[in-house]
Design an enzyme around this catalytic site. Structure first.
Site, PDB file in Angstrom:
ATOM      1  N   ASP A  67      10.461  13.156  -7.089  1.00  0.00           N
ATOM      2  CA  ASP A  67       9.565  12.151  -6.525  1.00  0.00           C
ATOM      3  C   ASP A  67       9.295  11.006  -7.489  1.00  0.00           C
ATOM      4  O   ASP A  67       9.639  11.074  -8.671  1.00  0.00           O
ATOM      5  CB  ASP A  67       8.242  12.813  -6.073  1.00  0.00           C
ATOM      6  CG  ASP A  67       7.730  13.842  -7.066  1.00  0.00           C
ATOM      7  OD1 ASP A  67       8.161  13.819  -8.229  1.00  0.00           O
ATOM      8  OD2 ASP A  67       6.900  14.668  -6.686  1.00  0.00           O
ATOM      9  N   ASN A 136      -3.102  22.321  -4.206  1.00  0.00           N
ATOM     10  CA  ASN A 136      -3.181  22.407  -2.738  1.00  0.00           C
ATOM     11  C   ASN A 136      -1.880  22.950  -2.135  1.00  0.00           C
ATOM     12  O   ASN A 136      -1.699  22.930  -0.928  1.00  0.00           O
ATOM     13  CB  ASN A 136      -3.523  21.041  -2.134  1.00  0.00           C
ATOM     14  CG  ASN A 136      -2.441  19.995  -2.395  1.00  0.00           C
ATOM     15  OD1 ASN A 136      -1.406  20.302  -2.991  1.00  0.00           O
ATOM     16  ND2 ASN A 136      -2.667  18.778  -1.955  1.00  0.00           N
ATOM     17  N   HIS A 138       1.199  21.762  -2.740  1.00  0.00           N
ATOM     18  CA  HIS A 138       2.296  20.819  -2.533  1.00  0.00           C
ATOM     19  C   HIS A 138       3.476  21.115  -3.466  1.00  0.00           C
ATOM     20  O   HIS A 138       3.302  21.641  -4.564  1.00  0.00           O
ATOM     21  CB  HIS A 138       1.835  19.347  -2.619  1.00  0.00           C
ATOM     22  CG  HIS A 138       1.492  18.854  -3.981  1.00  0.00           C
ATOM     23  ND1 HIS A 138       0.460  17.966  -4.216  1.00  0.00           N
ATOM     24  CD2 HIS A 138       2.043  19.084  -5.204  1.00  0.00           C
ATOM     25  CE1 HIS A 138       0.413  17.675  -5.502  1.00  0.00           C
ATOM     26  NE2 HIS A 138       1.356  18.347  -6.126  1.00  0.00           N
ATOM     27  N   GLU A 143       2.714  17.183   0.990  1.00  0.00           N
ATOM     28  CA  GLU A 143       1.310  17.571   1.046  1.00  0.00           C
ATOM     29  C   GLU A 143       1.035  18.489   2.241  1.00  0.00           C
ATOM     30  O   GLU A 143       1.804  18.480   3.216  1.00  0.00           O
ATOM     31  CB  GLU A 143       0.453  16.297   1.201  1.00  0.00           C
ATOM     32  CG  GLU A 143       0.606  15.304   0.049  1.00  0.00           C
ATOM     33  CD  GLU A 143      -0.192  15.704  -1.184  1.00  0.00           C
ATOM     34  OE1 GLU A 143      -0.399  16.899  -1.427  1.00  0.00           O
ATOM     35  OE2 GLU A 143      -0.602  14.787  -1.907  1.00  0.00           O
TER      36      GLU A 143
HETATM   37  C1  F6R Z   1       5.962  16.370  -9.823  1.00  0.00           C
HETATM   38  C2  F6R Z   1       5.722  17.088  -8.589  1.00  0.00           C
HETATM   39  C3  F6R Z   1       4.436  17.767  -8.295  1.00  0.00           C
HETATM   40  C4  F6R Z   1       3.934  18.629  -9.459  1.00  0.00           C
HETATM   41  C5  F6R Z   1       2.609  19.289  -9.094  1.00  0.00           C
HETATM   42  C6  F6R Z   1       2.049  20.102 -10.239  1.00  0.00           C
HETATM   43  O1  F6R Z   1       7.262  15.805  -9.829  1.00  0.00           O
HETATM   44  O2  F6R Z   1       6.586  17.079  -7.787  1.00  0.00           O
HETATM   45  O3  F6R Z   1       4.613  18.574  -7.152  1.00  0.00           O
HETATM   46  O4  F6R Z   1       4.888  19.612  -9.740  1.00  0.00           O
HETATM   47  O5  F6R Z   1       1.679  18.300  -8.759  1.00  0.00           O
HETATM   48  O6  F6R Z   1       1.713  19.243 -11.286  1.00  0.00           O
HETATM   49  P1  F6R Z   1       1.223  19.810 -12.684  1.00  0.00           P
HETATM   50  O7  F6R Z   1       2.399  20.455 -13.322  1.00  0.00           O
HETATM   51  O8  F6R Z   1       0.794  18.564 -13.441  1.00  0.00           O
HETATM   52  O9  F6R Z   1       0.113  20.742 -12.399  1.00  0.00           O
END
Ligand code: F6R
Length: 236
Positions: A67, A136, A138, A143
Site C-alpha cells: 500500500d 481493527n 485490517h 478496512e
Molecule cells: C502497512 C500495512 C498495514 C500494517 C498495519 C500494522 O503496509 O499494510 O496493514 O501492517 O497497520 O501496522 P503496525 O505494524 O505499525 O502495527
C-alpha cells in the site's frame, strides 16, 4: 496454517527474516510482497544485516508493496516509498527498478491500481507476501467493511487507522491522508505463501482473526482460507 508463537520482537524478527531469506535463497528471482508499519522494521533490519554479512543477495528479487498513502510525494518522509527506501531498499542490492511501490501522486488513482495489478501479473504473481495486522483487523489498508474488496483500490481510511497512524505525522491527524492505495484481497490471497507478523499488542485481534468466523468485519480473517499461511506472533 502454521502459527509460531515466540517470546519477543527479536525472535519474531529472526524467524520472519529466516522465512523471507529462505524464500529468496531457494528462488533468487522471487517476487516478495512487502509491508510497512512498525512491526516489519526489525525484520528489515535483520535482512539488511544478513545482506551485509554476505549471507544473501536480493539482486534478482523483485518486490511489490502492499500500500501507499494517496496524495503524498514519494520523497515525503511519511510515504511508504520513503519508508521502504530508507529501511530496506537502500541497504541491500535489489536493483531500484525491481522494487515497486504504488505511486501515491498518480493523477488517476484507479488507473494506478490497475497498473499495479497488471504489474503483479506480469511479474508472475507474488511468491511470498509479508503482512502486518491493524488493531481493527485490517491487512494492507483493507478496512473492516460489510464486504471484502477483491481488487487493488483507493480506500478511504477508517477513523481508527487514521488515529493509529497519525503519530507518524508532524501535525498529527491534520497531516494524515484520508485515502490510500491498497492491494485488494485477491492479490494477497493469490500469493503463493503468506507470512503475517504481529507484536504482543495484537493478541486480541489475532484471536478474532484466526479463532473466529471469516468476516469482512475482520479483514485478516480471510487468511484462514489461505493454504500456506504462517503467522509469527509475540507473547510479550
Ligand atoms: C502497512 C500495512 C498495514 C500494517 C498495519 C500494522 O503496509 O499494510 O496493514 O501492517 O497497520 O501496522 P503496525 O505494524 O505499525 O502495527
Amino acid at each position: 496454517m502454521k502459527w509460531i508463537k515466540v517470546k519477543n520482537k527479536t525472535e519474531m524478527a529472526c524467524i520472519a527474516a529466516d522465512i523471507l531469506c529462505a524464500q529468496v535463497l531457494l528462488k533468487p528471482e522471487s517476487v516478495l510482497g512487502l509491508a510497512t508499519g512498525s512491526t516489519p522494521l526489525c525484520v528489515y533490519e535483520n535482512m539488511v544485516k544478513r545482506y551485509q554479512e554476505k549471507k544473501i543477495s536480493f539482486a534478482d528479487s523483485k518486490t511489490v508493496n502492499l500500500d501507499e498513502y494517496y496524495g503524498i510525494q514519494p520523497s515525503d518522509e511519511q510515504s511508504y516509498r520513503y519508508y521502504m527506501d530508507t529501511n530496506l531498499f537502500h541497504h541491500i542490492d535489489i536493483p531500484p527498478e525491481n522494487a515497486h511501490v504504488m505511486n501515491g501522486m498518480a493523477k488517476d488513482a484507479d488507473e494506478e491500481c490497475r497498473r499495479f495489478t497488471g504489474l503483479i501479473h506480469a511479474l508472475g504473481g507474488i511468491d511470498m507476501q509479508l503482512l502486518g495486522i491493524g488493531h481493527n483487523g485490517h491487512i494492507g489498508f483493507n478496512e473492516p467493511d460489510d464486504h471484502f474488496t477483491m481488487d487493488t483500490y483507493c480506500v478511504t481510511l477508517s477513523e481508527s487507522t487514521r488515529k493509529a497512524n497519525a503519530i507518524y505525522f508532524k501535525n498529527g491527524l491534520s497531516d494524515m491522508p484520508e485515502k490510500a492505495l491498497t492491494m485488494g484481497i485477491r492479490p494477497i490471497m493469490q500469493a503463493r505463501r503468506v507470512l503475517l507478523i504481529a507484536g504482543a499488542d495484537k493478541k486480541d485481534i489475532l484471536q478474532a482473526a484466526f479463532n473466529g468466523p471469516v468476516t469482512p468485519q475482520v479483514p485478516a480473517s480471510i487468511l484462514q482460507l489461505h493454504r500456506r499461511l504462517t503467522v509469527v506472533s509475540c507473547e510479550e
